[in-house]
Enzyme design. Structure first.
Site, mmCIF file in Angstrom:
data_model
loop_
_atom_site.group_PDB
_atom_site.id
_atom_site.type_symbol
_atom_site.label_atom_id
_atom_site.label_comp_id
_atom_site.label_asym_id
_atom_site.label_seq_id
_atom_site.Cartn_x
_atom_site.Cartn_y
_atom_site.Cartn_z
ATOM 1 C CB SER A 1 -9.470 -1.361 3.954
ATOM 2 O OG SER A 1 -10.056 -2.610 3.632
ATOM 3 N NE ARG B 1 -3.631 -2.414 0.115
ATOM 4 C CZ ARG B 1 -3.280 -3.591 -0.382
ATOM 5 N NH1 ARG B 1 -2.130 -3.720 -1.026
ATOM 6 N NH2 ARG B 1 -4.072 -4.637 -0.268
ATOM 7 C CD GLU C 1 -5.910 0.861 2.006
ATOM 8 O OE1 GLU C 1 -6.373 0.616 0.879
ATOM 9 O OE2 GLU C 1 -5.835 0.013 2.907
#
Length: 391
Positions: free
Chosen positions: A252, A166, A383
């Site tokens: 998320s 990520r 995120e």
């Protein structure tokens, strides 16, 4: 410039929160995209690049910035691909799932497990999107980047993007605007001639393998993989649906934390953990938070990259969802009086139940972080890109 009337970013983001920007410019051509960004940078103004708005949390107050909405389109098959592969150049404004759907129809394997992810293609390399055992890093060969420092559109090989879990150099400080991406996919046309159907890449995720009724490493029809992934994502509220408030989110909200193996051993035995593979980051980054408590201060001591020299796994990835649930936060949880809530389907998503503010989303995110830190000494990292919201 293709400037349009500014509207609240709540109308352009999947969480449906966000104030009105100073300017809104929609770029439908590469030239518009480049010219607009350059003009804003040269004027010294603030620029916020907006794709599908699915990984962005923006504050409620008016935004003193130009929002550049990327709406460029185009999927080009490039020549001279190695045998058994197909090379694509895709404009940044193409919807990601539309690209995946086209690849599946054509029997181009390598994206099928990334079905249903909202947003646009240009955002994919920013945080190396991934799901169900696939990451964009496995198929990305290069990007075209309008570089902030040079003012030029440059071809940047994927190897120079620092792609990890990520993250990428684009997320960690390299300034610019992604103009297009280049991908190399497996061309299953020959298999289709023999087997009657194209097969996807080997299944690498246990839940997906279980859903498909196969073993890890098996290959199954590419369309079946897409259908299974879409069903799994929908069951978690991760496929956009205007009538389902569980999908009014950034997906998320927290990444799965990466910690030392020695630290993970102190967690309960049933805490899910996965050893990091060689392709994933082999360093621990220090936390960057004010008012460090003793545990955080210890993490700051790890500021120098720690190279994994042993064949034993030294870093492991934990489940953020497990940590949240074991910290006492359940699906559907909301703070009193707030219209923001944990998804009723998935504890990693913070959702807008209708009429929530960005401040309420941020308040709930901070509460989750505090509970997990108090219980396990781990600070969950967000995120999405966060602008104008305290976290």
């Amino acid at each position: 410039m293709p400037e349009t009337d500014a509207v609240p970013l709540a109308e352009l983001t999947t969480t449906r929160v966000g104030g009105v920007p100073e300017r809104l410019v929609t770029a439908t051509t590469q030239r518009d995209l480049v010219d607009t960004a350059l003009a804003v940078w040269e004027s010294g103004g603030e620029l916020l690049v907006l794709g599908g708005g699915s990984n962005l949390l923006v504050g409620d107050e008016p935004l003193a910035a130009t929002v550049l909405r990327v709406a460029t389109r185009g999927i080009e098959v490039l020549p001279d691909a190695p045998e058994g592969t197909v090379r694509l150049r895709v404009q940044a404004g193409e919807p990601w799932d539309g690209l995946v759907a086209q690849a599946v129809r054509n029997g181009w394997a390598g994206l099928e497990a990334l079905s249903g992810i909202p947003g646009q293609v240009g955002a994919a390399p920013m945080q190396n999107i991934g799901a169900y055992g696939q990451e964009v890093s496995s198929v990305l060969t290069a990007i075209e980047l309008l570089d902030y420092d040079t003012g030029e559109v440059e071809r940047v090989p994927a190897a120079e993007l620092g792609l990890g879990y990520r993250t990428s150099t684009l997320k960690q400080g390299r300034a610019g605007v992604v103009v297009s991406v280049e991908l190399s996919l497996h061309d299953a046309a020959a298999e289709r001639e023999v087997l009657g159907e194209a097969l996807g890449r080997p299944v690498e995720y246990a839940q997906l393998a279980s859903t498909l009724g196969v073993q890890l490493g098996d290959r199954v029809p590419i369309a079946a993989v897409r259908d299974a992934v879409l069903a799994l994502r929908a069951s978690k509220g991760m496929v956009l649906n205007v009538d389902d408030h569980d999908t009014w989110s950034t997906g998320s909200f927290f990444t799965n934390p990466i910690v030392r193996e020695s630290f993970a051993r102190e967690l309960p035995a049933d805490a899910p953990r996965w050893p990091m593979t060689p392709e994933e980051p082999d360093v621990i980054e220090p936390l960057n938070r004010p008012d460090l408590d003793p545990w955080q201060a210890a993490q700051e001591a790890l500021a120098a990259p720690v190279v994994i020299a042993s064949t034993e796994p030294r870093l492991v990835k934990l489940s953020a969802a497990w940590l949240i649930e074991r910290a006492g936060i359940r699906r559907g949880f909301a703070l009193p009086g707030s219209k923001a809530a944990i998804s009723s389907k998935h504890t990693l998503a913070i959702t807008n139940r209708g009429g929530a503010t960005a401040a309420e989303i941020g308040q709930l995110a901070r509460f989750v972080q505090q509970r997990v830190q108090a219980e396990f000494g781990i600070i969950l990292q967000p995120e999405p890109v966060i602008v104008g919201v305290e976290l």
